[in-house]
Design a protein around this motif. Structure first.
Motif, mmCIF file in Angstrom:
data_model
loop_
_atom_site.group_PDB
_atom_site.id
_atom_site.type_symbol
_atom_site.label_atom_id
_atom_site.label_comp_id
_atom_site.label_asym_id
_atom_site.label_seq_id
_atom_site.Cartn_x
_atom_site.Cartn_y
_atom_site.Cartn_z
ATOM 1 N N LEU A 182 3.604 -12.303 -26.411
ATOM 2 C CA LEU A 182 3.827 -12.473 -25.054
ATOM 3 C C LEU A 182 4.040 -11.570 -24.209
ATOM 4 O O LEU A 182 4.860 -10.437 -24.472
ATOM 5 N N MET A 183 3.557 -11.673 -22.874
ATOM 6 C CA MET A 183 4.254 -10.773 -22.004
ATOM 7 C C MET A 183 4.463 -11.773 -20.565
ATOM 8 O O MET A 183 3.880 -12.429 -20.389
ATOM 9 N N PHE A 184 5.798 -11.307 -20.293
ATOM 10 C CA PHE A 184 6.419 -12.065 -19.174
ATOM 11 C C PHE A 184 6.619 -11.206 -17.991
ATOM 12 O O PHE A 184 7.435 -10.263 -18.132
ATOM 13 N N ILE A 185 5.767 -11.308 -17.110
ATOM 14 C CA ILE A 185 6.041 -10.461 -15.731
ATOM 15 C C ILE A 185 6.076 -11.459 -14.508
ATOM 16 O O ILE A 185 5.791 -12.539 -14.465
ATOM 17 N N ALA A 186 6.854 -10.750 -13.538
ATOM 18 C CA ALA A 186 7.123 -11.317 -12.216
ATOM 19 C C ALA A 186 6.546 -10.397 -11.153
ATOM 20 O O ALA A 186 7.222 -9.226 -11.221
ATOM 21 N N ILE A 187 5.761 -10.636 -10.248
ATOM 22 C CA ILE A 187 5.139 -9.805 -9.251
ATOM 23 C C ILE A 187 5.350 -10.283 -7.831
ATOM 24 O O ILE A 187 4.907 -11.489 -7.545
ATOM 25 N N TYR A 188 5.741 -9.478 -6.859
ATOM 26 C CA TYR A 188 5.873 -9.890 -5.575
ATOM 27 C C TYR A 188 4.407 -10.467 -5.010
ATOM 28 O O TYR A 188 3.222 -10.139 -5.301
ATOM 29 N N ASN A 189 4.642 -11.541 -4.526
ATOM 30 C CA ASN A 189 3.286 -12.655 -4.020
ATOM 31 C C ASN A 189 2.850 -11.835 -2.661
ATOM 32 O O ASN A 189 3.534 -11.505 -1.646
ATOM 33 N N ASP A 190 1.645 -11.537 -2.555
ATOM 34 C CA ASP A 190 1.027 -11.235 -1.441
ATOM 35 C C ASP A 190 0.917 -12.431 -0.370
ATOM 36 O O ASP A 190 0.195 -13.177 -0.454
ATOM 37 N N GLN A 191 1.658 -12.058 0.792
ATOM 38 C CA GLN A 191 1.619 -13.042 1.845
ATOM 39 C C GLN A 191 0.691 -12.493 3.054
ATOM 40 O O GLN A 191 0.793 -13.072 4.174
ATOM 41 N N GLY A 192 -0.058 -11.507 2.876
ATOM 42 C CA GLY A 192 -0.995 -11.077 3.889
ATOM 43 C C GLY A 192 -0.313 -9.994 4.743
ATOM 44 O O GLY A 192 0.601 -9.311 4.515
ATOM 45 N N LEU A 193 -0.146 -10.368 6.253
ATOM 46 C CA LEU A 193 0.506 -9.709 7.182
ATOM 47 C C LEU A 193 1.880 -9.750 6.845
ATOM 48 O O LEU A 193 2.577 -8.490 7.163
ATOM 49 N N ALA A 194 2.528 -10.984 6.461
ATOM 50 C CA ALA A 194 4.046 -10.814 6.336
ATOM 51 C C ALA A 194 4.173 -9.903 5.332
ATOM 52 O O ALA A 194 5.405 -9.163 5.398
ATOM 53 N N SER A 195 3.615 -9.679 4.174
ATOM 54 C CA SER A 195 3.807 -8.599 3.192
ATOM 55 C C SER A 195 3.826 -7.124 3.514
ATOM 56 O O SER A 195 4.637 -6.167 3.324
ATOM 57 N N ARG A 196 2.826 -6.999 4.512
ATOM 58 C CA ARG A 196 2.759 -5.583 5.287
ATOM 59 C C ARG A 196 3.954 -5.391 6.316
ATOM 60 O O ARG A 196 4.549 -4.252 6.454
ATOM 61 N N LEU A 197 4.411 -6.319 6.952
ATOM 62 C CA LEU A 197 5.675 -6.234 7.749
ATOM 63 C C LEU A 197 7.073 -5.863 6.982
ATOM 64 O O LEU A 197 7.633 -5.119 7.346
ATOM 65 N N TRP A 198 7.163 -6.649 5.737
ATOM 66 C CA TRP A 198 8.115 -6.276 4.910
ATOM 67 C C TRP A 198 8.201 -5.066 4.443
ATOM 68 O O TRP A 198 9.057 -4.117 4.247
ATOM 69 N N TRP A 199 6.811 -4.563 4.149
ATOM 70 C CA TRP A 199 6.734 -2.996 3.772
ATOM 71 C C TRP A 199 7.339 -2.088 4.416
ATOM 72 O O TRP A 199 8.065 -1.119 4.340
ATOM 73 N N ARG A 200 7.198 -2.505 5.817
ATOM 74 C CA ARG A 200 7.689 -1.498 6.880
ATOM 75 C C ARG A 200 9.134 -1.666 7.055
ATOM 76 O O ARG A 200 9.830 -0.744 7.102
ATOM 77 N N VAL A 201 9.683 -2.969 6.895
ATOM 78 C CA VAL A 201 11.205 -2.985 6.846
ATOM 79 C C VAL A 201 11.635 -2.187 5.631
ATOM 80 O O VAL A 201 12.662 -1.448 5.762
ATOM 81 N N LYS A 202 11.149 -2.379 4.404
ATOM 82 C CA LYS A 202 11.704 -1.618 3.201
ATOM 83 C C LYS A 202 11.628 -0.069 3.335
ATOM 84 O O LYS A 202 12.519 0.614 3.009
ATOM 85 N N GLN A 203 10.712 0.291 3.819
ATOM 86 C CA GLN A 203 10.427 1.841 4.284
ATOM 87 C C GLN A 203 11.346 2.318 5.121
ATOM 88 O O GLN A 203 12.109 3.141 4.996
ATOM 89 N N ARG A 204 11.719 1.492 6.205
ATOM 90 C CA ARG A 204 12.773 1.833 7.188
ATOM 91 C C ARG A 204 14.150 2.038 6.464
ATOM 92 O O ARG A 204 14.638 2.938 6.888
ATOM 93 N N TYR A 205 14.323 0.922 5.401
ATOM 94 C CA TYR A 205 15.724 0.936 4.864
ATOM 95 C C TYR A 205 16.053 2.096 4.243
ATOM 96 O O TYR A 205 17.096 2.718 4.192
ATOM 97 N N VAL A 206 15.083 2.437 3.396
ATOM 98 C CA VAL A 206 15.347 3.836 2.529
ATOM 99 C C VAL A 206 15.425 5.008 3.427
ATOM 100 O O VAL A 206 15.769 5.840 2.756
#
Length: 313
Positions: A182-206
């Motif tokens: 068995l393989m049990f994985i969890a992967i972030y859901n692609d929300q389209g533009l909302a995911s791209r916005l969160w990508w920017r937030v996360k990049q700014r955070y680090v």
């Protein structure tokens, strides 16, 4: 007042980034996320292990029991005796401990040395005399993973999308599953533009200093709380003494920090994950989606007993 000003500054930043994101197609943003995954080795990486070390202060028997229940529910198996369990990106080690409690022979590894330290500490507290192995390693290191061998259960929850090379990591993870395993994985859901916005937030955070990071967490907590996604998130970030346990034994405060800061960051739709894994002789056994929202889609796949390990032609 300082928190209000920091929150307002962050909202302006988020709004400007959303305006920019509308100029890009989904395909262009996917390529940008992949191209900039080099941030992982250039210093732009969230300190996952520090967050997990702090979370250890909250781990108790009720949280361990929640983790066991979550694992049992998804796997459809309540007794792992005699089975090998590989935890890729073990983080706090909570689910390695849960698998150990269910009878599995556990091996845990993480890229982040602080996460390794957190898991080793959890083992010291709850399973000091066990044969549970804890070590540092990367799912992207071919030399390392070639020595791991196949396992009956391979587990990686919310990790592979933070490697900077998600599809390579998912493929390498699938190759570590024994035939019939068995393989049990969890992967972030692609929300389209909302995911791209969160990508920017996360990049700014680090890239931010501690004040900027706190502002981002506070603003994100307000936003998520207003949508009913993270109950009382801001109170917990502001120092609530005993954060309530969440599903899987997690903590709302630490999950919020992990969500806002977690970078590198990639996403996928359930359909993309299903197609990618099915090509490798797996069948879907369990699926829990975000119903189009933010967070992780959970998958449990079973590998064919006659699987070769190579993608189908």
């Amino acid at each position: 007042m300082a928190d209000d000003l920091a929150t307002e500054r962050t909202r302006r930043f988020v709004g400007s980034r959303f305006h920019d994101s509308r100029r890009h197609s989904t395909g262009e943003w996917n390529r940008e996320m992949q191209m900039k995954s080099a941030e992982q080795v250039n210093g732009g990486r969230f300190a996952f292990g520090d967050n997990w070390l702090e979370y250890l202060n909250l781990v108790d028997e009720p949280r361990v029991a929640q983790a066991q229940e979550s694992l049992t529910r998804a796997l459809g198996v309540g007794d792992l005796s005699g089975r090998s369990f590989l935890d890729i990106g073990c983080g706090s080690g909570l689910f390695s401990l849960a698998a150990h409690r269910l009878g599995a022979r556990v091996r845990s590894f993480d890229y982040d040395p602080q996460s390794v330290a957190a898991t080793a500490e959890l083992r010291r507290r709850f399973a000091p005399d066990s044969d549970w192995q804890v070590e540092q390693g990367s799912i992207l290191d071919n030399a390392y993973i070639s020595g791991l061998g196949p396992h009956d259960i391979v587990y990686s929850w919310g990790v592979l999308h933070h490697t900077g090379a998600m599809w390579q990591a998912i493929g390498a993870t699938s190759a570590l599953v024994a035939p019939g395993g068995l393989m049990f994985i969890a992967i972030y859901n692609d929300q389209g533009l909302a995911s791209r916005l969160w990508w920017r937030v996360k990049q700014r955070y680090v890239r931010s200093d501690p004040i900027g990071r706190r502002a981002l967490v506070l603003a994100s907590g307000v936003y998520l709380d207003s949508r009913g996604v993270v109950a009382r998130a801001v109170k917990r970030v502001c120092g609530h003494p005993v954060p309530a346990a969440r599903d899987r034994g997690m903590s709302a405060r630490h999950d919020l920090v992990d969500w806002v800061g977690g970078f590198p960051f990639e996403v996928a739709t359930p359909e993309q994950i299903f197609a990618f894994i099915r090509e490798r002789d797996f069948e879907l056994r369990f699926l829990k989606t975000c119903q189009g929202g933010f967070g992780c889609n959970e998958f449990v796949f079973v590998r064919s007993a006659a699987a070769s390990g190579a993608p189908r032609a």
